[in-house]
Write an enzyme that holds these catalytic residues in place. Structure first.
Site, short mmCIF file in Angstrom:
data_model
loop_
_atom_site.label_atom_id
_atom_site.label_comp_id
_atom_site.label_asym_id
_atom_site.label_seq_id
_atom_site.Cartn_x
_atom_site.Cartn_y
_atom_site.Cartn_z
NE ARG A 1 7.40 8.80 1.96
CZ ARG A 1 6.63 9.75 2.46
NH1 ARG A 1 7.01 11.03 2.37
NH2 ARG A 1 5.49 9.46 3.03
CG ASP B 1 2.81 6.14 2.54
OD1 ASP B 1 1.88 5.37 2.87
OD2 ASP B 1 3.87 6.24 3.18
NE ARG C 1 -3.28 0.30 2.82
CZ ARG C 1 -4.25 0.52 3.70
NH1 ARG C 1 -4.89 -0.49 4.26
NH2 ARG C 1 -4.58 1.76 4.02
#
Length: 270
Positions: free
Chosen positions: A203, A54, A52
């Protein structure tokens, strides 16, 4: 009702999407795909995805599955029809019958991500501006790779993850390396592989390694944060635009169901 499962292989530019997951009033990859497929097949469609992503994150090789009534047989021209109906920032490359036991999410053994950074003073080239982070300062690649190597293995990555109720932050980071992109002398690419990634993990790890690369943090700092067991406010979460899902690995067909069952048990034990 008898159903058949199909695997979908797709790619998308995440810039103008609010992530993968359907959200009321927002443009999402799942929402666009489910609505388009429901129009074609004339039944409600619910997709299960491998990763999933972002908001703003891209995918070169996303995988999902759908369960359809047994009487629905995808037409040979389905891919062409989807190309005409879908917006240009999402493309379905294949729709194929899924092997017995296949689950796009729980059967996956590992996910692969890449993060692009331009260190050129002028930033990314115009045609790559949507998938490359501008970082106009020198970076020590050897230091970043040394810091990343110390993070490999199974750890609690809570310091690098946005917490979700009932979700584990223990992950096995299997590969992490920075390299210059061939033919692009001012671009560095971090490639990361793990059994799974928790929310914002990639990230956050990239942000920590960039701090090492420009000399603001010592090489030992990213790995030392793993002992915190809680989200660290010291870690910068870099922009989504540089990140893309580049692949998902699955076991042989005979092992798909067992892999899915073991993954579910591990998640349920949290």
């Amino acid at each position: 009702m008898s159903v058949r499962r199909f695997r979908l292989d797709l790619a998308y530019d995440g810039t103008d999407f609010s992530g993968w997951a359907r959200q009321p009033g927002l443009r999402t990859v799942q929402g666009v795909l489910e609505d388009t497929l429901a129009t074609i097949w004339r039944v409600p469609v619910a997709l299960t995805v491998a990763g999933r992503t972002d908001a703003g994150v891209h995918a070169d090789a996303q995988v999902c599955h759908v369960d359809l009534p047994a009487e629905i047989e995808p037409h040979p021209g389905l891919i062409g029809r989807l190309a005409r109906m879908l917006p240009p920032d999402v493309r379905v490359r294949a729709v194929t019958p899924a092997p017995e036991g296949f689950d796009a999410r729980f059967s996956a053994m590992r996910r692969h991500y890449a993060y692009r950074v331009s260190t050129a003073p002028w930033g990314p080239e115009p045609l790559r501006a949507r998938d490359t982070l501008r970082w106009p300062r020198p970076l020590d690649v050897d230091a970043m790779n040394a810091a990343g190597a110390a993070m490999l293995g199974e750890h609690d990555f809570a310091a690098y993850c946005r917490p979700r109720a009932g979700a584990t932050t223990v992950r096995e980071l299997q590969h992490l390396r920075w390299d210059a992109e061939p033919g692009e002398p001012d671009v560095l690419v971090a490639r990361l592989s793990a059994d799974a990634f928790c929310h914002s993990m990639v990230r956050s790890v990239v942000g920590a390694l960039l701090a090492v690369g420009e000399g603001r943090r010592p090489v030992e700092w990213p790995a030392a944060l793993l002992a915190a067991r809680a989200r660290s406010s010291e870690v910068t979460v870099v922009a989504a635009r540089g990140l893309r899902l580049t692949g998902v690995d699955y076991p042989d067909a005979a092992d798909l169901a067992d892999r899915a069952a073991r993954t579910r048990r591990r998640r349920d034990e949290v």
